[in-house]
Design a protein around this motif. Sequence first.
Motif, PDB file in Angstrom:
ATOM      1  N   UNK A  93       7.863   0.194 -10.488  1.00 36.58           N
ATOM      2  CA  UNK A  93       7.719  -1.220 -10.140  1.00 36.58           C
ATOM      3  C   UNK A  93       6.494  -1.521  -9.288  1.00 36.58           C
ATOM      4  N   UNK A  94       6.001  -0.529  -8.540  1.00 38.47           N
ATOM      5  CA  UNK A  94       4.843  -0.748  -7.681  1.00 38.47           C
ATOM      6  C   UNK A  94       3.710   0.172  -8.115  1.00 38.47           C
ATOM      7  N   UNK A  95       3.080  -0.183  -9.217  1.00 38.18           N
ATOM      8  CA  UNK A  95       2.009   0.644  -9.765  1.00 38.18           C
ATOM      9  C   UNK A  95       0.840   0.678  -8.777  1.00 38.18           C
ATOM     10  N   UNK A  96       0.391   1.884  -8.459  1.00 40.25           N
ATOM     11  CA  UNK A  96      -0.720   2.035  -7.528  1.00 40.25           C
ATOM     12  C   UNK A  96      -0.296   2.175  -6.083  1.00 40.25           C
ATOM     13  N   UNK A  97       0.983   1.983  -5.823  1.00 38.48           N
ATOM     14  CA  UNK A  97       1.496   2.123  -4.458  1.00 38.48           C
ATOM     15  C   UNK A  97       1.735   3.592  -4.135  1.00 38.48           C
ATOM     16  N   UNK A  98       1.426   3.981  -2.907  1.00 39.50           N
ATOM     17  CA  UNK A  98       1.624   5.357  -2.443  1.00 39.50           C
ATOM     18  C   UNK A  98       3.043   5.501  -1.908  1.00 39.50           C
ATOM     19  N   UNK A  99       3.659   6.642  -2.192  1.00 41.42           N
ATOM     20  CA  UNK A  99       4.974   6.940  -1.633  1.00 41.42           C
ATOM     21  C   UNK A  99       4.814   7.841  -0.429  1.00 41.42           C
ATOM     22  N   UNK A 100       5.342   7.402   0.712  1.00 40.52           N
ATOM     23  CA  UNK A 100       5.368   8.205   1.932  1.00 40.52           C
ATOM     24  C   UNK A 100       6.777   8.746   2.116  1.00 40.52           C
ATOM     25  N   UNK A 101       6.907  10.048   2.040  1.00 44.14           N
ATOM     26  CA  UNK A 101       8.204  10.664   2.293  1.00 44.14           C
ATOM     27  C   UNK A 101       8.505  10.608   3.785  1.00 44.14           C
ATOM     28  N   UNK A 102       9.678  10.193   4.141  1.00 39.59           N
ATOM     29  CA  UNK A 102      10.064  10.108   5.551  1.00 39.59           C
ATOM     30  C   UNK A 102       9.818  11.454   6.229  1.00 39.59           C
ATOM     31  N   UNK A 103       8.935  11.465   7.222  1.00 38.45           N
ATOM     32  CA  UNK A 103       8.555  12.713   7.865  1.00 38.45           C
ATOM     33  C   UNK A 103       9.726  13.325   8.633  1.00 38.45           C
ATOM     34  N   UNK A 104      10.570  12.499   9.213  1.00 43.48           N
ATOM     35  CA  UNK A 104      11.724  13.013   9.953  1.00 43.48           C
ATOM     36  C   UNK A 104      12.667  13.753   9.012  1.00 43.48           C
ATOM     37  N   UNK A 105      12.964  13.161   7.857  1.00 43.45           N
ATOM     38  CA  UNK A 105      13.822  13.828   6.877  1.00 43.45           C
ATOM     39  C   UNK A 105      13.182  15.125   6.368  1.00 43.45           C
ATOM     40  N   UNK A 106      11.863  15.049   6.122  1.00 40.35           N
ATOM     41  CA  UNK A 106      11.166  16.214   5.591  1.00 40.35           C
ATOM     42  C   UNK A 106      11.195  17.380   6.588  1.00 40.35           C
ATOM     43  N   UNK A 114       0.835  -1.200   0.000  1.00 40.08           N
ATOM     44  CA  UNK A 114       0.000   0.000   0.000  1.00 40.08           C
ATOM     45  C   UNK A 114       0.870   1.251   0.000  1.00 40.08           C
ATOM     46  N   UNK A 115       1.954   1.223   0.797  1.00 40.63           N
ATOM     47  CA  UNK A 115       2.827   2.384   0.948  1.00 40.63           C
ATOM     48  C   UNK A 115       4.274   1.935   0.986  1.00 40.63           C
ATOM     49  N   UNK A 116       5.151   2.725   0.343  1.00 42.74           N
ATOM     50  CA  UNK A 116       6.589   2.567   0.504  1.00 42.74           C
ATOM     51  C   UNK A 116       7.103   3.831   1.180  1.00 42.74           C
ATOM     52  N   UNK A 117       7.829   3.660   2.283  1.00 46.21           N
ATOM     53  CA  UNK A 117       8.357   4.793   3.051  1.00 46.21           C
ATOM     54  C   UNK A 117       9.849   4.914   2.768  1.00 46.21           C
ATOM     55  N   UNK A 118      10.294   6.102   2.389  1.00 41.49           N
ATOM     56  CA  UNK A 118      11.706   6.295   2.052  1.00 41.49           C
ATOM     57  C   UNK A 118      12.051   7.773   2.112  1.00 41.49           C
ATOM     58  N   UNK A 119      13.329   8.080   1.857  1.00 41.09           N
ATOM     59  CA  UNK A 119      13.702   9.484   1.685  1.00 41.09           C
ATOM     60  C   UNK A 119      13.343   9.912   0.265  1.00 41.09           C
ATOM     61  N   UNK A 120      13.735  11.130  -0.110  1.00 43.77           N
ATOM     62  CA  UNK A 120      13.281  11.702  -1.377  1.00 43.77           C
ATOM     63  C   UNK A 120      14.291  11.531  -2.510  1.00 43.77           C
TER      64      UNK A 120
END
Length: 388
Positions: A245-258, A228-234
């Motif tokens: 590679x993950x069509x339809x998957x949401x990208x969650x930007x790492x909130x700490x980095x942001x 559903x979600x991949x969490x990573x830096x930007x």
Amino acid sequence: MTQIQFNLNTDVLKEAVMASNIDTVMKASIVLVLNAVMEKERDEYLQAGAYERNSIRRDYRNGYYERDLLLSIGKVTLKVPRTRGGDFSTTVFERYSRCDQAFILSMLEMVVNGVSTRKVKHIVKQLCGESVSKSFVSSLTEMLDPVVSQWASRPLNTKYYPYIFADAMYIKVREHNRVVSKAVYIATAIDEGNHRDVLGLKVAHSESFEAWQSFFQHLQERGLQSPKIVISDAHKGLKAAIAKEFVGTIWQRCLVHFKRNIFTNLPKKEMDEVKFGLKRIFDVAEADEARRFKDEFIDRFGDNPKLERTLRTLEEGFEDAIQFLNEPAKYHPYIRSTNSLERLNQEVRRRERSIRIFPNTQSAFRMIGAILIDYTEEQERKKILFKK
């Protein structure tokens, strides 16, 4: 032939051996090492290697028998070599009954974790009173490679992982007589029961779209379903690979980095109210609430020229940084950032510092894989305790 003598100087050994935390996951690796030691002992007793014909051999091989050995991490079953005459006797079991097993396990851990052959030879000399050949130490490490490789290739289709974390770190590797930087890709995940697993790792030349894409494809080939979600830096290459590679998957930007990126752009003085307003935006339980606080912040501070870069960073990354708020609240503390994966990276880094430069890429893969296996086993134990 050199006969291995076992003389243990614990004072010297304590200074020479690295801190040990071998767990049950290393049993298979230890069995491989000890079996190889006994095989070498039989070769030395016979004065002939396998299939070697010479005039000075003392006896002939006659298969193996199994014998259990109780270690501090549990019981293992070893394949003890035999000879036709029956006079050969291994010293492995005697050694374990006469010395502190923790020190020997430390030496074995170093072999598992890819420490250079020079360092392993030094420890073996402290343990055994005699040095062993570099080729013998290398042969042990080569025997251990399948343990990590099998784990790194295990199927991933046995459960669904809705949340995946991805990150890369850099290590130093000796290659073609030069020391180069290489990227280590690691992916972890949370399953539907909120338990963590390590999905895999990859060592590549650099962090790029192509390398991340290849890594994700490898995970999919092992049966990984789109999360559903991949969490990573930007990182741009990482983001592009996730979208590909993950069509339809949401990208969650790492909130700490942001948040770090936002606060980095703030002026140093008289920013207490601004900092409070920014923190309030993300200290919420619902996405709509975060958007409302963000709009209020912009209305209040939008005309301040000193905050131009801060506001631009906030606007550009805001939506990607609050995607976790659309998920059930019980997951929010775990999927808002890559902190859990970064802590795992720190453990890898702690072990890597003792080596500094890996002799080759396979050595790096072996050591990091061993650490990740240990982490996986620790998560399994926590899962069992949680069920109880």
